[in-house]
Enzyme design. Structure first.
Site, PDB file in Angstrom:
ATOM      1  N   ASP A  89      -7.410   5.584  -1.947  1.00 11.19           N
ATOM      2  CA  ASP A  89      -6.861   4.321  -1.258  1.00 11.19           C
ATOM      3  C   ASP A  89      -6.634   3.262  -2.177  1.00 11.19           C
ATOM      4  O   ASP A  89      -7.188   2.652  -2.738  1.00 11.19           O
ATOM      5  CB  ASP A  89      -8.257   3.883  -0.214  1.00 11.19           C
ATOM      6  CG  ASP A  89      -8.162   2.707   0.663  1.00 11.19           C
ATOM      7  OD1 ASP A  89      -7.055   2.203   0.616  1.00 11.19           O
ATOM      8  OD2 ASP A  89      -8.850   2.800   1.328  1.00 11.19           O
ATOM      9  N   CYS A  92       0.776  -1.329   0.133  1.00  9.22           N
ATOM     10  CA  CYS A  92      -0.029  -0.131  -0.059  1.00  9.22           C
ATOM     11  C   CYS A  92       0.944   1.181   0.001  1.00  9.22           C
ATOM     12  O   CYS A  92       0.458   2.123  -0.731  1.00  9.22           O
ATOM     13  CB  CYS A  92      -0.908   0.116   1.221  1.00  9.22           C
ATOM     14  SG  CYS A  92      -0.293  -0.290   2.732  1.00  9.22           S
ATOM     15  N   HIS A 143      -6.003   0.314  -1.088  1.00 14.59           N
ATOM     16  CA  HIS A 143      -6.583  -1.045  -0.627  1.00 14.59           C
ATOM     17  C   HIS A 143      -7.773  -1.822  -1.652  1.00 14.59           C
ATOM     18  O   HIS A 143      -8.703  -2.162  -1.091  1.00 14.59           O
ATOM     19  CB  HIS A 143      -6.830  -1.048   0.808  1.00 14.59           C
ATOM     20  CG  HIS A 143      -5.869  -0.623   1.548  1.00 14.59           C
ATOM     21  ND1 HIS A 143      -5.610   0.786   1.937  1.00 14.59           N
ATOM     22  CD2 HIS A 143      -4.737  -1.314   2.319  1.00 14.59           C
ATOM     23  CE1 HIS A 143      -4.255   0.967   2.663  1.00 14.59           C
ATOM     24  NE2 HIS A 143      -3.825  -0.283   2.790  1.00 14.59           N
TER      25      HIS A 143
END
Length: 471
Positions: A265, A88, A267
């Site tokens: 993000d 990430c 993820h």
């Protein structure tokens, strides 16, 4: 198209947190931007939350959204084919570099559409595809991380990914970008001029600069006193975003509204592939996986204190303007988040190494040796005889100051400028940023903190199931 809803539902059907609030009302409208008459800042551009909502989302969608991928060419000795659970922060590094390249080669006013086939844009995207030949692929970043003592599959901190990107850009002549990482909370302008000016007498010889400033603004939580300065950074021309996150998750911060910070993000696990020239439907669909229309939103106080500010300076003039803006708009608070200086302070050497001078003379720059801490003090294991340290905040006494992580982890001398009315105690209590301010997430020990504040792996229900445990 693959994983249309993966921004909201992770690969296991779990909410991925790409948008705060999930769904607002029965209309299914994401709650990315509050429906109030307020100002929204996105990478130096100002919008009205109600009147320019579509334009805001178009701007967000035009940023490259780099996420976890699966099914790429095996990577490293572990032969990994996905970066789910460990990549990430690497993806956030990709996003900030991609934004700098888009701003540099296409301009801040450029917008993406599904029909975009601009050759410059395709060159930029291809550099972040997950294959060995791509300059800034997960393969290149992870393998280059070995030079920073990070094995393939290990999690990076903001400073580590900045150092890796600094090395990688040297191999790509087309990107025409230099990266300078300002360490120890200090921007040294002479260092930058030496890096970016091929001819010191000719400003036109300037090489475009991506300036990255790693910081640590607290221990386990971000100190609210620094939030106004962070907000000011989002408003500056040339701001390329912020590498950071919240506990257990790295995020790419790109703007703010009121007391919330906006982010993309990483993820979400998507398939690997190639954009090519966008001549086939598969290439068109794959290009769409690099774009997310809706930003996530969390409060500033929920951010992890480790972060890195990023600024693009296309010309020498833009660099001078940035320095002036930083001085007059960001560093004017009583607790500035970093410093700007023309040259590095001359090294001061004590005649008795390891012993602090008893009198702090005005306008003198003192350098404290890490060996002081290593020899006499260990914050984790022991305290000076007869003393204890029961707090987890910055240290307000001389002995506690010596035990700060700034001294115990730094590989270089630390300088402290002392004015007439200052002493060491007032300095250490004032400048709370100094507690581990340049450390990566993974280098800070949380062993003395409350267990609920420690950074743990995400469990299998989350997207970071392989997240490295912080020691």
């Amino acid at each position: 198209m693959d994983s249309v809803f993966e921004a909201y539902l992770g690969p296991d059907g779990v909410l991925a947190g790409a948008v705060v609030g999930a769904v607002a009302g029965a209309t299914g409208e994401p709650d990315d931007i509050p429906q109030t008459n307020t100002t929204v800042w996105i990478l130096g551009k100002r919008y009205n939350a109600i009147q320019e909502l579509d334009l805001i989302r178009r701007d967000v969608q035009s940023r490259l959204w780099c996420t976890y991928r699966r099914g790429f060419v095996p990577l490293g000795e572990p032969q990994l084919t996905t970066d789910k659970g460990w990549g990430c922060m690497l993806r956030c590094g990709q996003m900030v570099l991609a934004q700098a390249l888009i701003d540099l080669h296409l301009g801040r006013e450029w917008f993406w559409t599904p029909e975009t086939r601009d050759q410059t844009y395709l060159k930029i995207v291809s550099r972040f595809e997950d294959c060995r030949k791509s300059y800034f692929s997960i393969h290149q970043i992870a393998l280059m991380g070995d030079s920073e003592d990070k094995k393939v599959g290990q999690w990076f901190g903001p400073n580590t990914v900045a150092q890796v990107l600094k090395k990688l850009v040297r191999y790509d002549d087309w990107c025409s970008l230099m990266i300078h990482v300002a360490m120890d909370n200090t921007i040294v302008t002479d260092d930058i001029l030496n890096l970016c000016l091929e001819n010191p007498q000719n400003d036109d010889s300037w090489k475009p600069l991506l300036l990255i400033v790693p910081l640590r603004l607290g221990l386990s939580d971000i100190n609210p006193i620094y939030i106004p300065a962070l907000k000011s950074c989002f408003e500056l021309v040339g701001f390329s975003g912020m590498i950071g996150g919240r506990p257990n998750q790295a995020l790419y911060f790109m703007g703010y509204v009121d007391d919330d910070v906006l982010f993309l993000d990483p993820h979400t696990t998507q398939r690997s592939g190639s954009v090519g020239q966008k001549t086939s439907q598969d290439e068109i669909d794959f290009d769409a996986t690099f774009h997310q229309r809706y930003a996530g939103r969390i409060q500033f106080t929920q951010m992890d204190p480790s972060l890195a500010l990023c600024f693009l300076c296309k010309t020498r003039i833009s660099f001078d303007i940035l320095m002036e803006d930083l001085k007059t708009k960001v560093l004017i608070t009583s607790t500035p988040i970093f410093e700007i200086t023309k040259t590095r302070s001359p090294e001061w050497v004590s005649s008795m190494p390891g012993i602090m001078p008893s009198i702090l003379t005005p306008t003198t720059t003192y350098h404290y040796f890490p060996s002081i801490n290593a020899t006499n003090y260990n914050c984790e294991e022991q305290q000076p005889q007869g003393q204890t340290n029961n707090n987890n905040s910055c240290n307000n006494s001389f002995e506690e100051f010596l035990c700060s992580s700034e001294l115990s982890t730094s590989s270089s001398f630390q300088s402290v400028c002392v004015n007439n009315s200052d002493d060491l105690t007032s300095y250490s209590s004032r400048r709370t940023i100094s507690c581990g301010d340049t450390e990566d997430f993974e280098k800070l020990s949380y062993s003395s903190l409350d267990p609920s504040k420690r950074r743990n792996c995400c469990n299998e229900d989350g997207s970071d199931d392989d997240f490295e445990i912080i020691s």
